[in-house]
Design an enzyme around this catalytic site. Structure first.
Site, PDB file in Angstrom:
ATOM      1  N   GLY A  22     -77.492  42.135  19.417  1.00 46.41           N
ATOM      2  CA  GLY A  22     -77.135  43.463  19.369  1.00 46.41           C
ATOM      3  C   GLY A  22     -75.477  43.648  18.874  1.00 46.41           C
ATOM      4  O   GLY A  22     -74.946  44.733  18.645  1.00 46.41           O
ATOM      5  N   ARG A  52     -89.434  41.959  13.306  1.00 48.14           N
ATOM      6  CA  ARG A  52     -89.426  43.393  13.233  1.00 48.14           C
ATOM      7  C   ARG A  52     -89.760  44.341  11.995  1.00 48.14           C
ATOM      8  O   ARG A  52     -89.852  43.266  10.834  1.00 48.14           O
ATOM      9  CB  ARG A  52     -87.866  43.610  13.452  1.00 48.14           C
ATOM     10  CG  ARG A  52     -87.515  43.090  14.726  1.00 48.14           C
ATOM     11  CD  ARG A  52     -86.017  43.104  14.780  1.00 48.14           C
ATOM     12  NE  ARG A  52     -85.309  42.547  16.217  1.00 48.14           N
ATOM     13  CZ  ARG A  52     -84.397  41.885  16.277  1.00 48.14           C
ATOM     14  NH1 ARG A  52     -83.332  41.886  15.072  1.00 48.14           N
ATOM     15  NH2 ARG A  52     -84.025  41.203  17.501  1.00 48.14           N
ATOM     16  N   ARG A 145     -81.286  50.700  17.998  1.00 45.24           N
ATOM     17  CA  ARG A 145     -81.818  49.846  16.886  1.00 45.24           C
ATOM     18  C   ARG A 145     -83.288  49.849  17.015  1.00 45.24           C
ATOM     19  O   ARG A 145     -84.240  49.845  16.263  1.00 45.24           O
ATOM     20  CB  ARG A 145     -81.506  48.293  16.918  1.00 45.24           C
ATOM     21  CG  ARG A 145     -81.655  47.471  15.948  1.00 45.24           C
ATOM     22  CD  ARG A 145     -81.041  46.179  15.882  1.00 45.24           C
ATOM     23  NE  ARG A 145     -81.795  45.169  17.142  1.00 45.24           N
ATOM     24  CZ  ARG A 145     -81.201  43.950  17.192  1.00 45.24           C
ATOM     25  NH1 ARG A 145     -80.374  43.391  16.777  1.00 45.24           N
ATOM     26  NH2 ARG A 145     -81.827  43.319  18.374  1.00 45.24           N
ATOM     27  N   ARG A 156     -82.197  40.522  27.074  1.00 42.30           N
ATOM     28  CA  ARG A 156     -81.102  40.670  26.283  1.00 42.30           C
ATOM     29  C   ARG A 156     -79.725  40.862  26.887  1.00 42.30           C
ATOM     30  O   ARG A 156     -78.733  40.391  26.648  1.00 42.30           O
ATOM     31  CB  ARG A 156     -81.390  41.141  24.941  1.00 42.30           C
ATOM     32  CG  ARG A 156     -82.311  40.441  23.925  1.00 42.30           C
ATOM     33  CD  ARG A 156     -82.950  41.242  22.849  1.00 42.30           C
ATOM     34  NE  ARG A 156     -83.767  40.472  22.333  1.00 42.30           N
ATOM     35  CZ  ARG A 156     -83.919  39.799  21.109  1.00 42.30           C
ATOM     36  NH1 ARG A 156     -82.914  40.118  20.356  1.00 42.30           N
ATOM     37  NH2 ARG A 156     -84.775  39.280  20.537  1.00 42.30           N
TER      38      ARG A 156
HETATM   39  P1  ADP Z   1     -77.313  41.105  16.072  1.00 44.36           P
HETATM   40  O1  ADP Z   1     -77.653  40.679  14.806  1.00 44.36           O
HETATM   41  O2  ADP Z   1     -75.915  40.724  16.514  1.00 44.36           O
HETATM   42  O3  ADP Z   1     -78.484  41.161  17.085  1.00 44.36           O
HETATM   43  P2  ADP Z   1     -77.136  43.720  14.429  1.00 44.36           P
HETATM   44  O4  ADP Z   1     -76.399  43.185  13.556  1.00 44.36           O
HETATM   45  O5  ADP Z   1     -78.615  43.889  14.546  1.00 44.36           O
HETATM   46  O6  ADP Z   1     -76.956  42.659  15.809  1.00 44.36           O
HETATM   47  O7  ADP Z   1     -76.627  45.151  15.240  1.00 44.36           O
HETATM   48  C1  ADP Z   1     -77.086  45.712  16.353  1.00 44.36           C
HETATM   49  C2  ADP Z   1     -77.262  47.262  16.024  1.00 44.36           C
HETATM   50  O8  ADP Z   1     -75.815  47.825  16.044  1.00 44.36           O
HETATM   51  C3  ADP Z   1     -77.822  47.410  14.370  1.00 44.36           C
HETATM   52  O9  ADP Z   1     -78.518  48.546  14.713  1.00 44.36           O
HETATM   53  C4  ADP Z   1     -76.399  47.838  13.920  1.00 44.36           C
HETATM   54  O10 ADP Z   1     -76.858  48.729  12.527  1.00 44.36           O
HETATM   55  C5  ADP Z   1     -75.421  48.230  14.698  1.00 44.36           C
HETATM   56  N1  ADP Z   1     -74.075  48.108  14.444  1.00 44.36           N
HETATM   57  C6  ADP Z   1     -73.698  46.689  14.207  1.00 44.36           C
HETATM   58  N2  ADP Z   1     -72.239  46.829  13.993  1.00 44.36           N
HETATM   59  C7  ADP Z   1     -71.854  48.120  14.517  1.00 44.36           C
HETATM   60  C8  ADP Z   1     -70.800  48.994  14.655  1.00 44.36           C
HETATM   61  N3  ADP Z   1     -69.503  48.155  14.356  1.00 44.36           N
HETATM   62  N4  ADP Z   1     -70.590  50.156  15.172  1.00 44.36           N
HETATM   63  C9  ADP Z   1     -71.780  50.682  15.442  1.00 44.36           C
HETATM   64  N5  ADP Z   1     -73.045  50.227  15.025  1.00 44.36           N
HETATM   65  C10 ADP Z   1     -72.974  48.795  14.833  1.00 44.36           C
HETATM   66  P1  5GP Z   2     -83.020  37.892  17.367  1.00 49.90           P
HETATM   67  O1  5GP Z   2     -84.164  37.889  18.028  1.00 49.90           O
HETATM   68  O2  5GP Z   2     -82.350  39.136  18.000  1.00 49.90           O
HETATM   69  O3  5GP Z   2     -83.200  37.603  15.974  1.00 49.90           O
HETATM   70  O4  5GP Z   2     -82.341  36.589  17.847  1.00 49.90           O
HETATM   71  C1  5GP Z   2     -82.083  36.309  19.226  1.00 49.90           C
HETATM   72  C2  5GP Z   2     -81.083  35.311  19.466  1.00 49.90           C
HETATM   73  O5  5GP Z   2     -81.430  34.080  18.936  1.00 49.90           O
HETATM   74  C3  5GP Z   2     -79.492  35.440  19.047  1.00 49.90           C
HETATM   75  O6  5GP Z   2     -78.654  35.134  19.875  1.00 49.90           O
HETATM   76  C4  5GP Z   2     -79.645  34.746  17.852  1.00 49.90           C
HETATM   77  O7  5GP Z   2     -78.058  33.925  17.674  1.00 49.90           O
HETATM   78  C5  5GP Z   2     -80.683  33.429  18.339  1.00 49.90           C
HETATM   79  N1  5GP Z   2     -81.038  32.650  17.213  1.00 49.90           N
HETATM   80  C6  5GP Z   2     -81.316  32.947  15.938  1.00 49.90           C
HETATM   81  N2  5GP Z   2     -81.728  31.697  15.365  1.00 49.90           N
HETATM   82  C7  5GP Z   2     -81.377  30.747  16.194  1.00 49.90           C
HETATM   83  C8  5GP Z   2     -81.189  29.231  16.041  1.00 49.90           C
HETATM   84  O8  5GP Z   2     -81.755  28.665  14.861  1.00 49.90           O
HETATM   85  N3  5GP Z   2     -80.883  28.489  17.069  1.00 49.90           N
HETATM   86  C9  5GP Z   2     -80.485  29.113  18.103  1.00 49.90           C
HETATM   87  N4  5GP Z   2     -80.208  28.297  19.086  1.00 49.90           N
HETATM   88  N5  5GP Z   2     -80.403  30.363  18.253  1.00 49.90           N
HETATM   89  C10 5GP Z   2     -80.609  31.061  17.270  1.00 49.90           C
END
Ligand code: ADP
Ligand code: 5GP
Length: 207
Positions: A22, A52, A145, A156
């Site tokens: 997130g 998702r 999200r 998380r």
């Molecule tokens: P991660 O990949 O680290 O899990 P995401 O890129 O999916 O996180 O971002 C989580 C949520 O926050 C998404 O819905 C995204 O659109 C939103 N988001 C990301 N960066 C920002 C920001 N700077 N300000 C507001 N919302 C953001």
């Molecule tokens: P998400 O379910 O939100 O896509 O990912 C959950 C977590 O898994 C995130 O912290 C992401 O960085 C981690 N993750 C995604 N791919 C990999 C991977 O290949 N290796 C490890 N160690 N973590 C991963």
């Protein structure tokens, strides 16, 4: 003046992107991959979690069963793997090779366990941590999200608190970016990777 020292000749280093779920890793990386599609490529990880809405198999992740993933790990097909929020995640050798075959700088998105595993190798990547401005903002972003169940969201958030502390440990990350304003955070990410982008362009223009 061209710099022909060993450091300059070494070529661009791969990138490891980490930070709590997130925090905005996917959002920031997608912007980077859009602007620098001929420079960076993301290695597509494997996971046992369900896709998702909108996620595509083979593009966002390779979605596999626990059995398939465990067999792959036993066969030595993975460079690292981890258990996160009740699911397995891992980077396969093939995923990294796919990016390298396209002559792109490989960006791996991994959790804290992945960072620790990669620290034990001779990869020497640039380590970037993306962090939220606060746990409250992170919770709001995760809730907005709407991709996780309440149970998974709590897991998380718990992992996020540990990750936020981990990111402050000295000597782990080369860059720590607080993703408050998205454009500012993206600017910082580009700045962090500027040296590699420059090296990449030098190598690819002169070859
Ligand atoms: P991660 O990949 O680290 O899990 P995401 O890129 O999916 O996180 O971002 C989580 C949520 O926050 C998404 O819905 C995204 O659109 C939103 N988001 C990301 N960066 C920002 C920001 N700077 N300000 C507001 N919302 C953001
Ligand atoms: P998400 O379910 O939100 O896509 O990912 C959950 C977590 O898994 C995130 O912290 C992401 O960085 C981690 N993750 C995604 N791919 C990999 C991977 O290949 N290796 C490890 N160690 N973590 C991963």
């Amino acid at each position: 003046m061209r710099d022909f020292t060993a450091k300059a000749m070494a070529g661009p280093r791969p990138v490891v992107l980490s930070g709590p779920s997130g925090a905005g890793k996917t959002t920031l990386l997608n912007k980077l991959l859009k602007e620098y599609d001929s420079v960076f490529g993301r290695s597509v990880s494997h996971t046992t979690r369900n896709p998702r809405p909108g996620e595509e198999n083979g593009k966002d992740y390779h979605y596999v069963t626990r059995e398939v993933m465990q067999t792959g790990i036993q066969k030595g097909d993975f460079v690292e793997s981890a258990e996160f929020s009740g699911n397995m995640y891992g980077t396969s050798k093939a995923a990294v090779q796919d990016v390298q075959a396209k002559n792109l700088i490989c960006v791996r998105v991994v959790d804290m366990q992945g960072v620790r595993s990669i620290k034990g190798t001779d990869l020497r990547p640039i380590y970037v941590s993306i962090q939220p401005p606060s746990i409250a903002v992170l919770e709001k972003r995760l809730r907005d999200r709407k991709t996780e169940s309440e149970d998974d969201l709590q897991k998380r958030l718990k992992a996020a608190k540990v990750d936020m502390e981990f990111s402050k440990e000295p000597g782990i990350f080369d860059f720590l970016i607080i993703n408050d304003n998205l454009e500012d955070a993206y600017g910082e990410l580009k700045q962090a990777l500027l040296e590699e982008i420059t090296k990449f362009k030098e190598v690819n223009v002169s070859s």
